[in-house]
Design a protein around this motif. Structure first.
Motif, PDB file in Angstrom:
ATOM      1  N   ILE A  26       0.959  -0.807  -0.143  1.00 57.48           N
ATOM      2  CA  ILE A  26      -0.146  -0.124  -0.265  1.00 57.48           C
ATOM      3  C   ILE A  26       0.817   1.057   0.076  1.00 57.48           C
ATOM      4  O   ILE A  26       2.018   1.167   0.320  1.00 57.48           O
ATOM      5  CB  ILE A  26      -0.814  -0.012   1.379  1.00 57.48           C
ATOM      6  CG1 ILE A  26      -0.152  -0.041   2.628  1.00 57.48           C
ATOM      7  CG2 ILE A  26      -2.097  -0.902   1.283  1.00 57.48           C
ATOM      8  CD1 ILE A  26      -0.959   0.027   3.402  1.00 57.48           C
ATOM      9  N   TYR A  27       0.358   2.601  -0.665  1.00 57.59           N
ATOM     10  CA  TYR A  27       1.196   3.654  -0.395  1.00 57.59           C
ATOM     11  C   TYR A  27       1.794   3.625   1.089  1.00 57.59           C
ATOM     12  O   TYR A  27       1.268   4.107   1.744  1.00 57.59           O
ATOM     13  CB  TYR A  27       0.199   4.713   0.162  1.00 57.59           C
ATOM     14  CG  TYR A  27       0.637   6.484  -0.356  1.00 57.59           C
ATOM     15  CD1 TYR A  27       1.974   6.317  -1.208  1.00 57.59           C
ATOM     16  CD2 TYR A  27       0.111   7.133  -0.042  1.00 57.59           C
ATOM     17  CE1 TYR A  27       2.685   7.387  -1.397  1.00 57.59           C
ATOM     18  CE2 TYR A  27       0.696   7.946   0.253  1.00 57.59           C
ATOM     19  CZ  TYR A  27       1.853   9.192  -0.528  1.00 57.59           C
ATOM     20  OH  TYR A  27       2.580   9.731  -0.776  1.00 57.59           O
ATOM     21  N   THR A 131      -4.028   0.635  -5.287  1.00 52.61           N
ATOM     22  CA  THR A 131      -4.485  -0.663  -4.282  1.00 52.61           C
ATOM     23  C   THR A 131      -6.104  -0.481  -3.003  1.00 52.61           C
ATOM     24  O   THR A 131      -6.085   0.646  -3.255  1.00 52.61           O
ATOM     25  CB  THR A 131      -3.902  -1.789  -3.219  1.00 52.61           C
ATOM     26  OG1 THR A 131      -2.908  -0.618  -2.725  1.00 52.61           O
ATOM     27  CG2 THR A 131      -2.488  -2.563  -4.899  1.00 52.61           C
ATOM     28  N   ALA A 133      -6.806  -0.329  -0.484  1.00 48.17           N
ATOM     29  CA  ALA A 133      -6.530  -0.250   0.931  1.00 48.17           C
ATOM     30  C   ALA A 133      -6.623   1.039   0.247  1.00 48.17           C
ATOM     31  O   ALA A 133      -7.115   1.801   1.743  1.00 48.17           O
ATOM     32  CB  ALA A 133      -5.645  -0.394   1.239  1.00 48.17           C
ATOM     33  N   ASP A 134      -5.423   1.882  -0.264  1.00 47.79           N
ATOM     34  CA  ASP A 134      -6.046   2.376  -0.452  1.00 47.79           C
ATOM     35  C   ASP A 134      -7.012   3.505  -1.690  1.00 47.79           C
ATOM     36  O   ASP A 134      -6.898   5.034  -1.388  1.00 47.79           O
ATOM     37  CB  ASP A 134      -4.501   3.451  -1.347  1.00 47.79           C
ATOM     38  CG  ASP A 134      -3.927   3.314  -0.478  1.00 47.79           C
ATOM     39  OD1 ASP A 134      -3.514   3.212   0.994  1.00 47.79           O
ATOM     40  OD2 ASP A 134      -2.667   2.213  -0.920  1.00 47.79           O
ATOM     41  N   SER A 153      -5.190   7.005   6.904  1.00 41.79           N
ATOM     42  CA  SER A 153      -5.124   7.110   5.841  1.00 41.79           C
ATOM     43  C   SER A 153      -3.215   7.780   5.281  1.00 41.79           C
ATOM     44  O   SER A 153      -3.792   9.476   6.126  1.00 41.79           O
ATOM     45  CB  SER A 153      -5.732   7.232   5.275  1.00 41.79           C
ATOM     46  OG  SER A 153      -6.087   7.799   3.366  1.00 41.79           O
ATOM     47  N   ARG A 239      -5.107  -9.969   1.135  1.00 41.16           N
ATOM     48  CA  ARG A 239      -6.360  -8.617   2.145  1.00 41.16           C
ATOM     49  C   ARG A 239      -6.483  -9.043   3.818  1.00 41.16           C
ATOM     50  O   ARG A 239      -5.903  -8.250   4.522  1.00 41.16           O
ATOM     51  CB  ARG A 239      -6.813  -8.804   1.379  1.00 41.16           C
ATOM     52  CG  ARG A 239      -7.330  -6.658   1.217  1.00 41.16           C
ATOM     53  CD  ARG A 239      -6.448  -5.570   2.439  1.00 41.16           C
ATOM     54  NE  ARG A 239      -6.294  -4.261   2.454  1.00 41.16           N
ATOM     55  CZ  ARG A 239      -6.207  -4.005   3.188  1.00 41.16           C
ATOM     56  NH1 ARG A 239      -4.867  -3.745   3.214  1.00 41.16           N
ATOM     57  NH2 ARG A 239      -6.420  -2.873   3.290  1.00 41.16           N
TER      58      ARG A 239
END
Length: 690
Positions: A26-27, A131, A133-134, A153, A239
């Motif tokens: 993720i980012y 993805t 999540a972001d 976030s 995930r």
């Protein structure tokens, strides 16, 4: 492979979409990386530079469609591309909000050129597709939707950072836009038919890409699947596994998990920076029918692991055990307890037996900490403890394994444990609060929260004691204070530490909030006294020591149950220095001088006498000594090609048979060689110690 130098505007221009595949992390850029990018932009403008190179983007072009959006799967560069996108959104939003005062920036143009594919629908509308999540967070920012998501976030955090910078006035908006255009990026597009994405990805990582071991494992597992299976495994297994781990510390915790998972599976401890390589070998040699089965196994053990880490359980007794593991910081027990949790789930042991085994591990770690036994062997002890499990006598086999541990692995006996607990400096131990909390809360239905109290020295710490205290302690009061000040018998808990100060014992007893008004069980002995001195401290310590034996008991097993395990242990001969047939006055002298130097490397070094050699260990052997008639032969455990050997005293024995471990051989036959020999030994020691 095509490599084209350009900038962010050129890369994003046209009907394109850069997709982050599910196997990517993720980012994860934090404020520090964003600050560095911003400083580069400011410096470039202030110094009127023509440009600034910010790195490369590596992607795979999907099959081109005659109409619609051309998609590129990013395998490297998502962090900087996403961050620059957040800066562009912040700049666009500023331009929108200030268009009447400042028309130097065209907000719709930023949206059309850099953020959206006009006239497209669904996800195809967006130039960047992150993805799961972001994804929603970035789309909400692009669409200027209110931010309602309460989950942490980095997308939102870093957008807010750039909003702050754009509005700060350090650079005018037009200068920021111009600077983004000056940032130079090399866009590398791979041909799926020719280039090997996994090999290129690993090559990029080896040259300094900041990926964690768990990132590499995720990419290795998912990148090798076809697209449909990749999405299925990610969404349904991988995930959910990631979501078990804390968001802020996910990468570090997953790295730790995979190391402990492999330790449990393999029976040895992978080096911290070799977890990915060990995992690949484990996967290639494992018996899973599919990658999905492997990922399901990872999920199962992740659940046990995170339950222990975050003290999650519907069983109150199990949750309490996990809390104790955290209070002791005894994560070293995880590899062994992963196996035990799996056996519990399979029905091999009951819940009560699981709890008893966990408590045994806690008691072992606690007693050793109190007895100040070096901790360096604990990793290996718990890595190999599963080998002693007898499935048909599960609980007793573990008890026997603990009881039969000797030397540096010992489970301290009741006598040793109480003797040290009642006389050592407990106040300056890291686990002092845990010890006092357990002593207070043992069998107490109305348990206290230790954070609501502070530790009180009944006999004060102040070296300038009052007359009353000197009278209570006697003529040798200074020795009494020095000897017993920080010991268990003189420590208690109170909510009135500041009020008590250095007052006399009588005043501490009777003041408001004093000991006589305390409902704490740990003060039950104190309130019955009318004076406080060495004798009282010793008596109270003895009382608390007796309670400690009930809280952290020694494994209980009958001689009958122990007999078969003792028989197995007694079959193993014990060796000493005198066991070696070639030991003589000269080789003993050489050995003793060398042994002293090796043991002085660290208190964590421990020594074992084997049948043919003497082993010196940290995690494993770093040097072994074989005693010959006229010299000592050292087997140094490190690759021969890595040895720094200016005197040329080493020999490569990697292809030769030998009694000891290690690929490097060194002979020691005179004291004049001692420093040169130790220079080689020191290298092998630091490979493990560092």
């Amino acid at each position: 492979m095509d490599a084209i130098k350009g900038n962010m505007f050129a890369i994003l221009n046209g009907y394109k979409q850069f997709v982050i595949p599910v196997y990517q992390r993720i980012y994860s850029w934090e404020r520090e990386q964003c600050q560095r990018l911003w400083q580069d932009i400011v410096a470039m403008q202030k110094e009127n530079k023509a440009g600034h190179f910010v790195g490369s983007i590596v992607n795979i072009a999907e099959q081109a469609m005659p109409t619609g959006v051309q998609k590129f799967m990013i395998i490297d560069g998502q962090q900087r591309m996403t961050t620059l996108t957040l800066l562009l959104i912040a700049l666009r939003d500023y331009a929108d909000a200030h268009h009447q005062d400042d028309q130097t920036i065209n907000a719709p143009m930023i949206t059309s050129l850099c953020l959206k594919n006009d006239f497209q629908s669904g996800y195809d509308r967006y130039k960047m597709l992150l993805t799961e999540a972001d994804r929603d967070a970035l789309i909400d920012l692009i669409e200027k939707k209110p931010i309602t998501n309460k989950k942490p976030s980095r997308i939102i955090e870093n957008y807010n950072f750039f909003v702050e910078k754009v509005t700060s006035g350090v650079l005018k908006p037009a200068a920021i836009y111009e600077s983004i255009g000056k940032l130079q990026i090399v866009n590398i597009t791979l041909d799926r038919q020719v280039d090997d994405p996994q090999a290129i990805f690993e090559s990029l990582n080896s040259t300094g890409m900041d990926l964690s071991e768990s990132d590499l494992i995720r990419n290795y597992i998912l990148m090798g699947l076809d697209n449909d299976e990749q999405i299925y495994v990610y969404e349904n297994i991988w995930r959910p596994t990631e979501l078990l781990f804390d968001y802020e510390r996910r990468s570090a915790l997953m790295d730790r998990f995979f190391r402990d998972y492999l330790t449990m599976k393999l029976g040895h401890i992978p080096k911290i920076n070799h977890v990915y390589e060990e995992f690949k070998q484990y996967h290639l040699n494992s018996r899973f029918n599919s990658v999905g089965d492997l990922c399901q196994d990872i999920y199962t053990f992740s659940k046990y692991y995170t339950d222990m880490c975050f003290c999650r359980s519907s069983e109150p007794a199990l949750k309490a055990c996990y809390s104790e593991i955290q209070a002791l910081r005894s994560e070293v027990v995880y590899p062994f307890l992963l196996r035990v949790h799996k056996d519990w789930e399979k029905g091999s042991i009951t819940l009560d037996e699981l709890i008893e085994i966990i408590k045994m591990c806690i008691n072992y770690v606690l007693r050793r900490a109190v007895c100040n036994i070096p901790t360096n062997s604990l990793n290996k002890t718990f890595a190999t403890l599963k080998n002693f499990i007898n499935p048909s006598d599960y609980l007793n086999s573990i008890k026997a394994a603990f009881v039969l541990m000797e030397s540096y692995k010992e489970f301290p006996t009741d006598e040793k444990f109480v003797s040290i607990l009642t006389t050592r400096d407990v106040y300056n131990m890291r686990i002092r609060n845990y010890i006092l909390s357990k002593l207070e809360n043992f069998q107490n239905k109305a348990s206290i929260t230790i954070e609501n109290y502070t530790i009180e020295h009944i006999m004060p710490q102040n070296p300038n004691l009052s007359r009353e205290w000197i009278s209570d302690l006697g003529h040798d009061w200074q020795k009494v204070q020095r000897t017993y000040l920080h010991t268990l018998g003189n420590l208690t808990l109170t909510a009135y530490n500041a009020e008590m100060g250095d007052y006399s014992f009588t005043e501490k007893l009777n003041m408001e909030g004093g000991f006589k008004q305390s409902a704490l069980r740990i003060n039950s002995y104190v309130v019955l006294q009318d004076t406080w001195n060495a004798e009282k401290i010793q008596e109270r310590a003895k009382e608390l020591g007796t309670k400690a034996l009930r809280i952290w008991p020694y494994p209980s097993i009958t001689e009958e149950k122990m007999a078969p395990y003792k028989k197995n242990q007694n079959a193993k001969p014990e060796y000493t220095l005198n066991s070696y047939e070639h030991l003589n006055q000269f080789t003993r002298m050489l050995f003793e001088k060398l042994d002293l130097r090796i043991m002085n490397l660290s208190p964590d070094v421990h020594k074992e006498f084997k049948k043919m050699y003497v082993a010196y260990k940290l995690d494993t052997n770093f040097v072994d000594i074989v005693i010959h008639k006229e010299r000592l032969c050292l087997s140094v455990n490190m690759p021969f090609e890595d040895v720094i050997d200016p005197k040329g005293i080493c020999r490569d024995v990697s292809e030769l048979g030998r009694w000891a471990n290690g690929d490097v051989e060194v002979f020691f036959d005179s004291l004049g060689q001692l420093d040169d020999v130790m220079a080689i030994v020191d290298q092998a020691y630091h490979i493990q110690a560092d």
